[in-house]
Design a protein around this motif. Structure first.
Motif, short mmCIF file in Angstrom:
data_model
loop_
_atom_site.label_atom_id
_atom_site.label_comp_id
_atom_site.label_asym_id
_atom_site.label_seq_id
_atom_site.Cartn_x
_atom_site.Cartn_y
_atom_site.Cartn_z
N THR A 1 0.73 -1.32 0.16
CA THR A 1 -0.05 0.01 0.18
C THR A 1 1.01 1.28 0.05
OG1 THR A 1 -0.15 -0.19 2.54
CG2 THR A 1 -2.04 -1.13 0.95
N GLU A 2 2.12 1.39 0.50
CA GLU A 2 2.77 2.52 0.65
C GLU A 2 3.40 2.83 -0.71
OE1 GLU A 2 3.46 4.51 3.06
OE2 GLU A 2 2.82 3.41 4.78
N MET B 1 -0.33 -0.30 6.29
CA MET B 1 -1.63 0.56 6.01
C MET B 1 -2.72 -0.43 5.46
SD MET B 1 -1.63 3.99 3.94
CE MET B 1 -0.60 3.55 2.68
N ASN B 2 -3.73 -0.52 5.66
CA ASN B 2 -4.91 -1.35 5.06
C ASN B 2 -5.47 -0.33 3.98
OD1 ASN B 2 -7.02 0.37 6.16
ND2 ASN B 2 -7.21 -0.95 7.94
N GLU C 1 -7.47 2.92 4.87
CA GLU C 1 -6.60 3.83 5.05
C GLU C 1 -5.90 4.56 3.80
OE1 GLU C 1 -4.85 2.69 9.43
OE2 GLU C 1 -4.11 1.56 7.83
N VAL D 1 -8.64 6.64 1.86
CA VAL D 1 -8.66 8.09 2.50
C VAL D 1 -7.34 8.90 2.03
CG1 VAL D 1 -8.14 9.33 4.54
CG2 VAL D 1 -9.86 7.41 4.71
N LEU D 2 -6.22 8.35 1.83
CA LEU D 2 -5.01 9.17 1.62
C LEU D 2 -5.19 9.29 -0.27
CD1 LEU D 2 -2.28 7.64 3.41
CD2 LEU D 2 -3.31 9.95 4.00
N GLU E 1 -17.91 1.10 6.61
CA GLU E 1 -16.79 2.03 6.89
C GLU E 1 -16.51 2.41 5.52
OE1 GLU E 1 -12.49 1.62 9.32
OE2 GLU E 1 -13.94 0.02 9.28
N ASN F 1 -16.21 6.42 5.53
CA ASN F 1 -15.08 7.09 5.69
C ASN F 1 -14.06 7.43 4.68
OD1 ASN F 1 -15.88 6.98 8.46
ND2 ASN F 1 -14.16 5.08 8.84
N VAL F 2 -14.46 6.54 3.50
CA VAL F 2 -13.68 6.77 2.43
C VAL F 2 -14.51 7.26 1.04
CG1 VAL F 2 -11.89 5.34 0.78
CG2 VAL F 2 -12.13 4.72 2.73
#
Length: 267
Positions: free
Chosen positions: A35-36, A59-60, A63, A66-67, A89, A93-94
């Motif tokens: 993910t990174e 990082m799932n 997360e 969102v980024l 979720e 959230n996303v």
């Protein structure tokens, strides 16, 4: 659409890439197990469409979503996961655009791609409205901050009416619940209407919100809205159980949407 795929399992990554590599309008720009690395790529390259797993080490996918949304506000995000419990979720959230469950069929992938194409076309409209979860309106991809909370709620009520007129009496009954029909509350309603008229004039879109004598409505065809997309879809749409959750009057529509989802599941 410039597309990335992110899944920590190589077989899942290869399978999804194989399913979409020849699809029209889809350009796979990167496939990532990490993910990174996916985020680093997205921060320096244009990305229109992301297909993400949810449960990944570090990082799932939630997360990451969102980024990615921060880096590209108009990105289309679809989760491809074996875990339906993350539906709510992901959407709340996303602001995920869709959620496809593993194992999937080729027809499911084609449905996702068609939805992505429709969403891409929808985003060309200057006004985008989100109703699933919290109510928000975006103009030119920027969230609108309302100084008049009742004006925002009145706009939400107009959206709920799907382009039909909202009468002043109904608006007062729902927005100022329990208040008598007095000149004071009528003045507050008129101020909310004036605020919305001025808002859209300021953005050079005077035809979006229309007010008349004792009524108002929104021009449905001039906005992009997840609620309208749900209603207009010829496929089996998804609803995650939350609809304008900050407004009590919206609970009736939320229950109706949930009923539609239940009917779709068994048809």
């Amino acid at each position: 659409m410039k597309t990335i795929i992110v899944d920590d399992e190589q077989w899942a990554l290869d399978q999804l890439q194989s399913e979409i590599k020849d699809a029209e309008d889809i350009e796979i720009c990167g496939c990532f197990n990490d993910t990174e690395e996916a985020l680093s790529y997205a921060q320096t390259h244009k990305v229109d469409f992301a297909l993400l797993d949810v449960r990944m080490p570090g990082m799932n996918g939630l997360e990451l979503g969102v980024l990615l949304r921060k880096a590209h506000p108009d990105i289309i995000i679809v989760y491809v996961s074996s875990y339906p419990e993350y539906f709510s979720e992901a959407y709340r959230n996303v602001r995920a655009d869709y959620y496809m469950l593993k194992p999937y069929r080729s027809v499911d992938v084609q449905d996702v791609l068609e939805r992505a194409r429709l969403l891409s076309k929808r985003q060309r409209k200057r006004v985008q409205i989100r109703t699933f979860g919290r109510f928000d309106i975006f103009i030119d991809e920027q969230v609108v901050q309302f100084r008049n909370a009742k004006a925002k709620e009145l706009l939400a009520l107009c959206v709920d009416h799907k382009g039909g007129n909202v009468q002043m009496e109904e608006a007062i009954d729902k927005l100022w619940e329990g208040s008598p029909m007095s000149e004071n509350v009528k003045t507050r309603y008129r101020k909310a209407v004036a605020y919305l008229n001025a808002l859209f004039v300021e953005h050079r879109m005077p035809g979006i919100f229309v007010s008349g004598y004792g009524n108002c409505h929104i021009e449905r065809e001039k906005v992009a809205c997840d609620y309208y997309e749900f209603l207009d879809s010829s496929e089996k749409p998804q609803f995650f159980g939350e609809y304008m959750h900050e407004y009590s009057w919206a609970e009736e529509t939320a229950a109706w949407l949930e009923m539609l989802m239940q009917e779709n599941r068994y048809n």
